[in-house]
Design a protein around this motif. Structure first.
Motif, short mmCIF file in Angstrom:
data_model
loop_
_atom_site.label_atom_id
_atom_site.label_comp_id
_atom_site.label_asym_id
_atom_site.label_seq_id
_atom_site.Cartn_x
_atom_site.Cartn_y
_atom_site.Cartn_z
N VAL A 38 0.84 -1.20 0.00
CA VAL A 38 0.00 0.00 0.00
C VAL A 38 0.87 1.26 0.00
O VAL A 38 0.56 2.25 -0.67
N ALA A 39 1.98 1.20 0.71
CA ALA A 39 2.90 2.34 0.70
C ALA A 39 3.50 2.54 -0.69
O ALA A 39 3.60 3.68 -1.18
N ILE A 40 3.88 1.44 -1.33
CA ILE A 40 4.41 1.52 -2.69
C ILE A 40 3.38 2.16 -3.62
O ILE A 40 3.71 3.05 -4.42
N GLY A 41 2.14 1.72 -3.53
CA GLY A 41 1.09 2.25 -4.39
C GLY A 41 0.81 3.72 -4.16
O GLY A 41 0.69 4.51 -5.10
N ILE A 42 0.69 4.11 -2.89
CA ILE A 42 0.37 5.51 -2.59
C ILE A 42 1.52 6.42 -3.00
O ILE A 42 1.30 7.47 -3.61
N ILE A 43 2.75 6.01 -2.70
CA ILE A 43 3.90 6.82 -3.10
C ILE A 43 4.01 6.87 -4.62
O ILE A 43 4.43 7.88 -5.19
N GLY A 44 3.58 5.79 -5.28
CA GLY A 44 3.59 5.75 -6.75
C GLY A 44 2.48 6.57 -7.38
O GLY A 44 2.40 6.67 -8.60
N GLY A 45 1.58 7.14 -6.58
CA GLY A 45 0.56 8.04 -7.10
C GLY A 45 -0.83 7.44 -7.24
O GLY A 45 -1.74 8.06 -7.78
N ILE A 46 -1.03 6.20 -6.75
CA ILE A 46 -2.35 5.58 -6.81
C ILE A 46 -3.23 6.13 -5.69
O ILE A 46 -2.73 6.43 -4.59
N ASN A 47 -4.51 6.24 -5.94
CA ASN A 47 -5.46 6.63 -4.92
C ASN A 47 -5.28 5.70 -3.72
O ASN A 47 -5.24 4.47 -3.90
N PRO A 48 -5.21 6.22 -2.48
CA PRO A 48 -4.99 5.38 -1.31
C PRO A 48 -6.01 4.24 -1.13
O PRO A 48 -5.64 3.14 -0.70
N VAL A 49 -7.26 4.48 -1.46
CA VAL A 49 -8.28 3.43 -1.32
C VAL A 49 -8.02 2.31 -2.32
O VAL A 49 -8.08 1.12 -1.98
N VAL A 50 -7.72 2.67 -3.56
CA VAL A 50 -7.44 1.67 -4.59
C VAL A 50 -6.17 0.91 -4.23
O VAL A 50 -6.12 -0.33 -4.34
N ALA A 51 -5.15 1.60 -3.77
CA ALA A 51 -3.90 0.95 -3.37
C ALA A 51 -4.13 -0.01 -2.21
O ALA A 51 -3.59 -1.12 -2.20
N ALA A 52 -4.94 0.41 -1.24
CA ALA A 52 -5.22 -0.45 -0.08
C ALA A 52 -5.97 -1.71 -0.49
O ALA A 52 -5.62 -2.82 -0.06
N ILE A 53 -6.98 -1.55 -1.33
CA ILE A 53 -7.75 -2.72 -1.77
C ILE A 53 -6.86 -3.69 -2.55
O ILE A 53 -6.90 -4.90 -2.32
N ALA A 54 -6.05 -3.16 -3.46
CA ALA A 54 -5.16 -4.02 -4.25
C ALA A 54 -4.15 -4.73 -3.35
O ALA A 54 -3.91 -5.94 -3.50
N ALA A 55 -3.58 -4.02 -2.38
CA ALA A 55 -2.59 -4.62 -1.47
C ALA A 55 -3.23 -5.71 -0.61
O ALA A 55 -2.65 -6.78 -0.42
N ILE A 56 -4.42 -5.44 -0.11
CA ILE A 56 -5.14 -6.42 0.71
C ILE A 56 -5.45 -7.67 -0.10
O ILE A 56 -5.22 -8.80 0.37
N VAL A 57 -5.96 -7.49 -1.30
CA VAL A 57 -6.31 -8.64 -2.14
C VAL A 57 -5.08 -9.48 -2.47
O VAL A 57 -5.10 -10.71 -2.35
N GLY A 58 -3.99 -8.83 -2.87
CA GLY A 58 -2.76 -9.56 -3.20
C GLY A 58 -2.22 -10.34 -2.01
O GLY A 58 -1.87 -11.52 -2.13
N ALA A 167 -2.01 2.64 5.23
CA ALA A 167 -2.57 3.48 4.16
C ALA A 167 -2.94 4.85 4.70
O ALA A 167 -2.67 5.87 4.05
N VAL A 168 -3.53 4.90 5.88
CA VAL A 168 -3.91 6.19 6.48
C VAL A 168 -2.67 7.02 6.80
O VAL A 168 -2.62 8.22 6.50
N ILE A 169 -1.67 6.36 7.37
CA ILE A 169 -0.45 7.10 7.73
C ILE A 169 0.29 7.58 6.49
O ILE A 169 0.63 8.77 6.39
N VAL A 170 0.55 6.70 5.55
CA VAL A 170 1.30 7.07 4.34
C VAL A 170 0.48 8.04 3.49
O VAL A 170 1.01 9.03 2.98
N GLY A 171 -0.82 7.75 3.33
CA GLY A 171 -1.67 8.65 2.56
C GLY A 171 -1.72 10.05 3.16
O GLY A 171 -1.62 11.05 2.44
#
Length: 178
Positions: A38-58, A167-171
């Motif tokens: 989720v940190a990778i996704g958020i730092i990469g510019g993905i919406n935090p909610v989308v990044a969190a869902i993708a990270a959780i699913v994976g 996600a909340v902290i990094v976002g």
């Protein structure tokens, strides 16, 4: 850290539609897991909610596969052991090689068992990510004979909880900087 940087570079270079898949793939890797993904996704510019869902699913899909495989392996071993005991009851013998366990593996098993008895499945699942990847914790629980559904429920709670916290902290940090 090279692996994390590699995933951050990939997320930045692929089309927006593919980015959550890269985050999910990162979430499936032990030690990166949902929290790192989720940190990778958020730092990469993905919406935090989308990044969190993708990270959780994976993360959860990988853990689910490991739990199912570990439970199946445990069942096969237990059945084999019961067959062997039945054969011994009929007058067979067991060689020293079959009876041996190393002191080191016995100590590890005892340490895990003490923690398991003290905290139970919820405690081991929720506190496990502080010490070990969820992949290892879930596999050890399955090897201990805990039911698959119980493991998966508590692992899901832990993965969702820890990933959401990160996600909340990094976002918040990323959006405070912008």
């Amino acid at each position: 850290m090279n692996l994390v940087e590699t995933f951050q570079d990939i997320v930045a270079q692929v089309p927006d539609l593919v980015q959550p898949l890269i985050v999910a793939l990162a979430g499936a890797i032990p030690f990166i897991e949902g929290e790192g993904a989720v940190a990778i996704g958020i730092i990469g510019g993905i919406n935090p909610v989308v990044a969190a869902i993708a990270a959780i699913v994976g993360n959860f899909l990988c853990v689910a596969v490991l739990v199912i495989a570990s439970s199946g392996a445990r069942t096969a071993i237990v059945n084999r052991s019961r067959t062997r005991q039945a054969a011994l009851a009929g007058g067979g013998t067991v060689s020293e090689e079959q009876q041996e366990t190393t002191p080191r593996s016995a100590a590890r098993r005892e340490k895990f068992q003490r923690a398991f008895e003290r905290y139970g499945v919820p405690g081991v699942s929720l506190l496990g990510p502080l010490l070990l990847p969820t992949h290892f914790t879930a596999t050890m629980l399955a090897a201990s004979g805990v039911g698959k559904v119980r493991i998966l429920i508590w692992q899901a709670v832990a993965i969702i909880g820890w990933t959401t916290i990160v996600a909340v902290i990094v976002g918040g940090a990323v959006y405070a900087i912008r």
